[in-house]
Design an enzyme around this catalytic site. Structure first.
Site, PDB file in Angstrom:
ATOM      1  N   CYS A  72      32.346  63.496  45.734  1.00 52.70           N
ATOM      2  CA  CYS A  72      31.088  62.938  45.225  1.00 52.70           C
ATOM      3  C   CYS A  72      29.930  63.458  46.074  1.00 52.70           C
ATOM      4  CB  CYS A  72      31.132  61.413  45.277  1.00 52.70           C
ATOM      5  SG  CYS A  72      29.531  60.697  44.917  1.00 52.70           S
ATOM      6  N   CYS A  78      24.713  57.183  49.042  1.00 50.48           N
ATOM      7  CA  CYS A  78      24.831  56.043  48.140  1.00 50.48           C
ATOM      8  C   CYS A  78      25.647  54.924  48.801  1.00 50.48           C
ATOM      9  CB  CYS A  78      25.511  56.505  46.858  1.00 50.48           C
ATOM     10  SG  CYS A  78      25.978  55.199  45.742  1.00 50.48           S
ATOM     11  N   CYS A 155      28.069  59.317  38.425  1.00 49.77           N
ATOM     12  CA  CYS A 155      28.856  58.552  39.394  1.00 49.77           C
ATOM     13  C   CYS A 155      30.321  58.698  39.006  1.00 49.77           C
ATOM     14  CB  CYS A 155      28.428  57.088  39.355  1.00 49.77           C
ATOM     15  SG  CYS A 155      29.563  56.012  40.225  1.00 49.77           S
ATOM     16  N   TYR A 307      39.599  28.330  39.268  1.00 54.19           N
ATOM     17  CA  TYR A 307      38.709  29.509  39.297  1.00 54.19           C
ATOM     18  C   TYR A 307      39.144  30.479  38.192  1.00 54.19           C
ATOM     19  CZ  TYR A 307      38.314  27.668  44.076  1.00 54.19           C
ATOM     20  OH  TYR A 307      38.174  26.861  45.175  1.00 54.19           O
ATOM     21  N   CYS A 403      40.262  38.251  46.676  1.00 53.93           N
ATOM     22  CA  CYS A 403      39.502  39.495  46.859  1.00 53.93           C
ATOM     23  C   CYS A 403      39.006  39.602  48.293  1.00 53.93           C
ATOM     24  CB  CYS A 403      38.352  39.566  45.869  1.00 53.93           C
ATOM     25  SG  CYS A 403      37.286  38.131  45.912  1.00 53.93           S
TER      26      CYS A 403
HETATM   27  N1  SAH Z   1      40.576  34.489  37.403  1.00 47.29           N
HETATM   28  C1  SAH Z   1      39.425  35.077  36.781  1.00 47.29           C
HETATM   29  C2  SAH Z   1      38.120  34.882  37.580  1.00 47.29           C
HETATM   30  C3  SAH Z   1      38.186  35.156  39.037  1.00 47.29           C
HETATM   31  S1  SAH Z   1      36.625  35.336  39.826  1.00 47.29           S
HETATM   32  C4  SAH Z   1      39.649  36.538  36.502  1.00 47.29           C
HETATM   33  O1  SAH Z   1      40.514  37.173  37.128  1.00 47.29           O
HETATM   34  O2  SAH Z   1      38.975  37.099  35.653  1.00 47.29           O
HETATM   35  C5  SAH Z   1      36.335  33.771  40.504  1.00 47.29           C
HETATM   36  C6  SAH Z   1      35.796  32.773  39.522  1.00 47.29           C
HETATM   37  O3  SAH Z   1      35.583  31.542  40.239  1.00 47.29           O
HETATM   38  C7  SAH Z   1      34.457  33.133  38.905  1.00 47.29           C
HETATM   39  O4  SAH Z   1      34.571  33.066  37.504  1.00 47.29           O
HETATM   40  C8  SAH Z   1      33.495  32.047  39.429  1.00 47.29           C
HETATM   41  O5  SAH Z   1      32.520  31.674  38.504  1.00 47.29           O
HETATM   42  C9  SAH Z   1      34.444  30.904  39.723  1.00 47.29           C
HETATM   43  N2  SAH Z   1      33.988  29.915  40.722  1.00 47.29           N
HETATM   44  C10 SAH Z   1      33.242  30.136  41.819  1.00 47.29           C
HETATM   45  N3  SAH Z   1      33.089  29.005  42.527  1.00 47.29           N
HETATM   46  C11 SAH Z   1      33.771  28.042  41.867  1.00 47.29           C
HETATM   47  C12 SAH Z   1      33.986  26.655  42.097  1.00 47.29           C
HETATM   48  N4  SAH Z   1      33.474  26.041  43.161  1.00 47.29           N
HETATM   49  N5  SAH Z   1      34.754  25.982  41.228  1.00 47.29           N
HETATM   50  C13 SAH Z   1      35.296  26.600  40.136  1.00 47.29           C
HETATM   51  N6  SAH Z   1      35.108  27.903  39.866  1.00 47.29           N
HETATM   52  C14 SAH Z   1      34.357  28.629  40.708  1.00 47.29           C
END
Ligand code: SAH
Length: 465
Positions: A72, A78, A155, A307, A403
């Site tokens: 790149c 970047c 990119c 989540y 993550c």
């Molecule tokens: N499992 C899903 C999303 C993961 S990302 C996937 O793989 O697509 C993490 C997610 O947690 C996001 O959608 C975010 O909005 C949510 N989040 C963040 N803080 C939170 C909280 N306090 N309670 C519930 N969800 C939350």
């Protein structure tokens, strides 16, 4: 005593979570961009902070075989990627080590190996881009740690069609003299060009983030953009607020659909501009399959997915579960999740819009006894009250998709102090050339270790307490 602008000789002994090399000089950790494993340098100290210093490579004394020519041309300027100067094998090893070290050092584990699944390709994988526009009308990506825009033609981690869409918007902006947004004075119109692409469906979304209510010459823009194959949605997002948040609250469709669709794990998902969707579809599928293998469902279990975002993991789990409850804090994501369940004809799921902690505490109080709890939190990990609620619900298994290896390790330690043992851990690379890394771990309440429950024998990674 370390001195600014002085040159020191040092060897790379590790990497930070941002992908910087770590060298030890005079008891200081010196962070070095563009470093390769085990290399020795003459470093110039550029900045000395309280706990760490930053250095620049002046001369490479011993060169690593992992160092490669950057494909790149923008890589050094970047701020998007971190590892174009390394072979992908070396990058994966750094990431693998990072997850394993975190689990061992911060998570109290004693793993001797941890598998990582690399991506088939390091190019064209990223399905979302938010190109900033600066006051001079430059469009590209920010230089690391700044709001200086590095203009970018192509990119390499994005599919070409996304750069093509950006180019069309950029030409339109110049042709019809739309004022680029100026952060300093909070004037001008076009702030960001937001593009999404469904890797499996080929559908594309372009959303112009504007500091105004409307744009001139919409028809011209639409006629050019809609020629692109797969173009499905063109919208305006109104963001008149100061600050770094890219998207504002209001999105208005000016052509086509409100959302695009993509396919993942044999299911169809609708993705609106604001919804969370993993940026690497192919690797996300692998990550979810690993999480599902950890959950090891046979159709009789009740599962909780905290989540859950737009319900991607929830719906994948539902196929083999008795029922699944998904919890997510963003209302629009829950709406997407319900819609996704309906479109895929999945009926054994329920979604709640709530804070994961509050929902977990409430469900625990109501006597919910899920067999498996899956969590996939943002980088800050899960809070102590969520851990407490999980422990109270006594699931046999906790599958943790993460993550951020550091917060994952912190939470693993807390769960292990409350009667769980780590039975499986592995990493999946969703972000080739960038420093981020995803991991999936399985914690089990029984004190026995079920190696046979993990699909791939070679990726089993166990420990005894
Ligand atoms: N499992 C899903 C999303 C993961 S990302 C996937 O793989 O697509 C993490 C997610 O947690 C996001 O959608 C975010 O909005 C949510 N989040 C963040 N803080 C939170 C909280 N306090 N309670 C519930 N969800 C939350």
């Amino acid at each position: 005593m370390l001195k600014k602008n002085e040159i020191y000789r040092a060897v790379v002994s590790g990497f930070t979570s941002e992908g910087l090399g770590v060298c030890r000089v005079d008891g200081y950790a010196v962070f070095v961009p563009n470093a390769a494993p085990d290399e020795e340098y003459d470093l110039r100290i550029e900045h000395i902070g309280k706990t760490a210093a930053y250095g620049k490579i002046v001369n490479i004394i011993t060169r690593s075989p992992a160092r490669v020519n950057r494909e790149c041309p923008y890589a050094k300027l970047c701020g998007g990627c971190d590892f174009w100067h390394l072979s992908y094998e070396a990058e994966l090893e750094i990431k693998r080590q990072r997850v394993m070290d975190a689990l061992n050092r911060l998570g109290g584990q004693a793993l001797s190996f941890l598998p990582i699944t690399g991506a088939k390709t390091c190019k064209n994988y990223r399905n979302k881009a938010q190109y900033p526009v600066n006051a001079d009308g430059k469009v590209g990506f920010f230089k690391k740690g700044t709001h200086e825009v590095v203009p970018i033609e192509r990119c390499l981690i994005l599919p070409e069609c996304m750069d093509e869409a950006k180019k069309i918007v950029h030409s339109w902006m110049r042709q019809v003299r739309v004022k680029p947004y100026d952060e300093g004075t909070h004037t001008g119109v076009l702030r960001h060009i937001f593009v999404r692409h469904g890797a499996a469906t080929g559908q594309m979304m372009v959303c112009l983030v504007i500091n105004a209510d409307d744009i001139p010459q919409k028809k011209l823009l639409i006629s050019e953009l809609s020629k692109l194959p797969g173009m499905t949605s063109i919208s305006l997002n109104i963001n008149k607020r100061k600050g770094n948040a890219v998207l504002g609250d209001e999105t208005r469709v000016i052509w086509g659909e409100e959302a695009i669709e993509d396919r993942l794990c044999d299911l169809t998902f609708r993705i609106s501009p604001r919804a969370f969707y993993q940026v690497n579809r192919d690797q996300a599928e692998i990550l979810y399959q690993k999480a599902i293998a950890c959950a090891d469902l046979n159709g009789t279990q009740t599962v909780m997915d905290l989540y859950c975002g737009t319900g991607t993991i929830t719906l994948c789990l539902a196929k083999n579960a008795k029922s699944v409850i998904g919890v997510e804090v963003i209302d629009a994501a829950i709406e997407n999740a319900k819609e996704n369940a309906r479109r895929n004809g999945i009926e054994n799921v329920r979604f709640f819009c709530a804070d994961a902690g509050e929902a977990a505490i409430r469900l625990a109080k109501e006597g919910a006894l899920p067999d498996v709890i899956v969590v996939d939190p943002p980088r800050k990990g899960i809070s102590a009250d969520v851990i407490e609620a999980i422990v109270q619900m006594q699931p046999k298994k906790v599958v943790y998709v993460s993550c951020d290896p550091a917060t994952l390790a912190r939470d693993v330690k807390l769960l292990c102090q409350r009667g769980y043992i780590l039975t499986h851990a592995e990493a999946v690379d969703l972000f080739p050339r960038c420093s981020h890394i995803e991991s999936v771990v399985c914690l089990s309440r029984e004190k026995t270790v079920h190696s046979e429950q993990i699909t791939d024998e070679s990726s089993v990674c166990l420990k005894k307490r």
